[in-house]
Structure formats: structure tokens, C-alpha cells
Enzyme design. Structure first.
Site, PDB file in Angstrom:
ATOM      1  N   ASP A 199      50.946  37.609  41.923  1.00 51.79           N
ATOM      2  CA  ASP A 199      52.300  36.908  41.786  1.00 51.79           C
ATOM      3  C   ASP A 199      53.279  37.791  41.213  1.00 51.79           C
ATOM      4  O   ASP A 199      54.030  37.498  40.226  1.00 51.79           O
ATOM      5  CB  ASP A 199      51.668  35.871  40.869  1.00 51.79           C
ATOM      6  CG  ASP A 199      50.666  34.847  41.227  1.00 51.79           C
ATOM      7  OD1 ASP A 199      51.066  34.802  42.474  1.00 51.79           O
ATOM      8  OD2 ASP A 199      49.690  34.403  40.575  1.00 51.79           O
ATOM      9  N   ARG A 243      43.922  34.966  47.524  1.00 55.70           N
ATOM     10  CA  ARG A 243      43.358  36.311  47.578  1.00 55.70           C
ATOM     11  C   ARG A 243      44.257  37.144  47.412  1.00 55.70           C
ATOM     12  O   ARG A 243      45.501  37.047  47.706  1.00 55.70           O
ATOM     13  CB  ARG A 243      42.676  36.618  49.054  1.00 55.70           C
ATOM     14  CG  ARG A 243      41.315  36.063  49.252  1.00 55.70           C
ATOM     15  CD  ARG A 243      40.941  36.219  50.637  1.00 55.70           C
ATOM     16  NE  ARG A 243      40.717  37.714  50.944  1.00 55.70           N
ATOM     17  CZ  ARG A 243      39.768  38.437  50.474  1.00 55.70           C
ATOM     18  NH1 ARG A 243      38.788  37.740  49.981  1.00 55.70           N
ATOM     19  NH2 ARG A 243      39.534  39.539  50.678  1.00 55.70           N
ATOM     20  N   GLY A 247      46.770  22.730  51.597  1.00 59.30           N
ATOM     21  CA  GLY A 247      47.506  23.175  52.781  1.00 59.30           C
ATOM     22  C   GLY A 247      49.127  22.194  52.694  1.00 59.30           C
ATOM     23  O   GLY A 247      49.613  21.958  53.738  1.00 59.30           O
ATOM     24  N   SER A 248      49.268  21.710  51.391  1.00 60.83           N
ATOM     25  CA  SER A 248      50.437  20.794  51.486  1.00 60.83           C
ATOM     26  C   SER A 248      51.711  21.561  51.587  1.00 60.83           C
ATOM     27  O   SER A 248      52.783  21.233  52.096  1.00 60.83           O
ATOM     28  CB  SER A 248      50.775  19.983  50.032  1.00 60.83           C
ATOM     29  OG  SER A 248      50.791  20.810  49.015  1.00 60.83           O
ATOM     30  N   ASN A 249      51.823  22.863  50.934  1.00 55.82           N
ATOM     31  CA  ASN A 249      52.817  23.789  51.575  1.00 55.82           C
ATOM     32  C   ASN A 249      53.035  24.128  52.589  1.00 55.82           C
ATOM     33  O   ASN A 249      54.287  24.190  53.312  1.00 55.82           O
ATOM     34  CB  ASN A 249      52.839  25.069  50.507  1.00 55.82           C
ATOM     35  CG  ASN A 249      53.394  24.884  48.911  1.00 55.82           C
ATOM     36  OD1 ASN A 249      54.554  24.740  48.879  1.00 55.82           O
ATOM     37  ND2 ASN A 249      52.335  24.638  47.974  1.00 55.82           N
ATOM     38  N   HIS A 269      54.231  30.457  44.137  1.00 53.86           N
ATOM     39  CA  HIS A 269      53.677  30.140  42.739  1.00 53.86           C
ATOM     40  C   HIS A 269      54.067  29.055  41.766  1.00 53.86           C
ATOM     41  O   HIS A 269      55.246  28.967  41.799  1.00 53.86           O
ATOM     42  CB  HIS A 269      53.456  31.628  42.074  1.00 53.86           C
ATOM     43  CG  HIS A 269      52.676  31.427  40.828  1.00 53.86           C
ATOM     44  ND1 HIS A 269      51.296  31.976  40.871  1.00 53.86           N
ATOM     45  CD2 HIS A 269      52.859  31.452  39.555  1.00 53.86           C
ATOM     46  CE1 HIS A 269      50.456  31.550  39.890  1.00 53.86           C
ATOM     47  NE2 HIS A 269      51.632  31.571  39.023  1.00 53.86           N
ATOM     48  N   GLU A 312      51.711  44.582  46.109  1.00 52.41           N
ATOM     49  CA  GLU A 312      50.324  44.573  45.847  1.00 52.41           C
ATOM     50  C   GLU A 312      49.602  43.895  44.548  1.00 52.41           C
ATOM     51  O   GLU A 312      48.326  43.712  44.272  1.00 52.41           O
ATOM     52  CB  GLU A 312      49.793  45.875  45.849  1.00 52.41           C
ATOM     53  CG  GLU A 312      49.794  46.964  47.104  1.00 52.41           C
ATOM     54  CD  GLU A 312      50.189  48.225  47.166  1.00 52.41           C
ATOM     55  OE1 GLU A 312      49.493  48.890  46.446  1.00 52.41           O
ATOM     56  OE2 GLU A 312      51.111  48.824  47.769  1.00 52.41           O
TER      57      GLU A 312
END
Ligand code: GRF
Length: 198
Positions: free
Chosen positions: A143, A89, A11-13, A107, A140
Site C-alpha cells: 500500500d 498479494r 470484485g466490486s471495484n 486501498h 514493491e
């Protein structure tokens, strides 16, 4: 602008986004942080910041069923922009349709190079001299989706996956805020894959 942040781990972002909001650098509020894993450290951090933090476990559920649960939570919280921040996911077509161009991802590579898992290791093993990160809209595919912001970092001869990842992460935190700001401002048009800012 109400944000919904989806995480699976550290969770750093997410924290960087929360810090930007707290510093007045981002005109938004975090309506909910959702994790598909109960043990995600980011969940506890969200709670300690007084944010709504919800675990919706994904194990054993069909993608559509799971995504329906997440969408219901986002809707209940009035979320307008979804930020994937280490959410491990793929989203279903129904999820993507529910928030057209309103789902962002970060990403740790210069897409379209090195999508998927272990992007920093892929970059190192490929021998690239320049690595980086990409903030993009989500479609969909993995990345994929139109690119909002990218940043580069050098790859040094003595880099390990850890040192390279740390250098990239600093840029991730910076450009994710920038991408969210651009998405909120909304002054762009999309031509094919290109986002043209006005
Ligand atoms: C980041 O490297 C992000 O680019 C990738 O997953 C990692 C999540 O890290 N999608 P964190 O949970 O935000 O610290």
C-alpha cells in the site's frame, strides 16, 4: 488502453471499472480478469459479462514463480495497465519493473494511515473522525507508491466496520475510475512521491 484486472474476491471495484467503461466514462477495455483464488465471486461476474476471466492459483507457489505466470497471461492479452482490485498479494520487484508506474491499486484508507488488512477496522479502532480511500501507483511495498486520488468520508458515532466500509466503498468505486482515467491520460510527472498533473 487494455486493462488487466487482478482480484482475489468479491470484485466490486472491478465491476465499477467495467460499468464506467460500459457507460463511456472510461476509454479502455478489460483484456483479462485474473484471480489467485478459484472461488472469487468476481471471476464469475467477469465471465457473465463476457470477459476473459482466468484463475491462476497462488497457493504453494514462490512469489517470483507466481508473478511470472501472471505476467505471462497479462502479456498474452496485451495488457498495458494493471489494476489491482482487492488482489490480496504483494507484487515482486520483477512484476513492478515489468509495468513501471503502470500498476494501480485501491486501498480503503487515507494512506499512509492504516495500510494492510482491515484498514476500515483500524481506522474505527483508532478513533479517527475522517476516513476514506486512496488510489495509488504500486511499488514493491505494501500500500505504498505515489498517490493519484483520495476521497474522504466522515466516521459516524454509531458506525460499525460494515457501515463505515460501505460508505468508503462508494468512494472507492468513484475514485478508481478517476485514477485510471488520469493514468491513461498520462499528463503528469512524478517528483519524489508526488504526482504533479499537467
Ligand atoms: C476493497 O475495499 C479494496 O479497497 C481493497 O479490497 C477490497 C476489495 O473489494 N483493496 P472488491 O473485491 O473490489 O469488492
Amino acid at each position: 488502453m487494455k486493462l488487466g484486472i487482478l482480484i482475489s474476491g468479491r470484485g466490486s471495484n472491478f465491476q465499477a471499472i467495467a460499468d464506467s467503461i460500459a457507460a463511456g466514462a472510461l476509454d479502455a477495455q478489460i483484456a483479462v480478469v485474473i484471480s489467485n483464488r478459484a472461488d472469487a465471486p468476481g471471476l464469475e461476474i467477469a465471465r457473465s459479462r463476457g470477459l476473459r476471466a482466468v484463475c491462476i492459483p497462488s497457493k504453494g507457489l514462490d512469489r517470483e514463480v507466481y508473478d511470472g505466470l501472471v505476467l505471462a497471461e497479462l502479456a498474452a492479452c496485451g495488457v498495458e495497465l494493471v489494476c489491482l482490485a482487492g488482489f490480496m498479494r504483494l507484487l515482486s520487484a520483477a512484476f513492478v519493473r515489468a509495468y513501471p508506474n503502470r500498476i494501480l491499486n485501491i486501498h480503503p484508507s487515507l494512506l499512509p494511515a492504516f495500510p494492510g488488512l482491515d484498514a476500515q477496522r483500524q481506522a474505527l479502532e483508532h478513533g479517527v473522525r475522517i476516513a476514506g480511500c486512496t488510489a495509488h501507483m504500486v511499488d514493491e511495498n505494501l500500500d505504498s507508491g505515489p498517490i493519484l486520488v483520495q476521497a474522504t468520508v466522515p466516521v459516524l458515532d454509531d458506525d460499525t466496520v460494515e457501515t463505515l466500509s460501505a460508505r468508503i466503498l462508494i468512494e472507492e468505486h468513484r475514485i478508481y475510475t478517476e485514477a485510471i482515467r488520469l493514468a491513461i491520460r498520462g499528463q503528469y510527472r512524478i517528483e519524489g512521491r508526488r504526482i504533479i498533473f499537467q
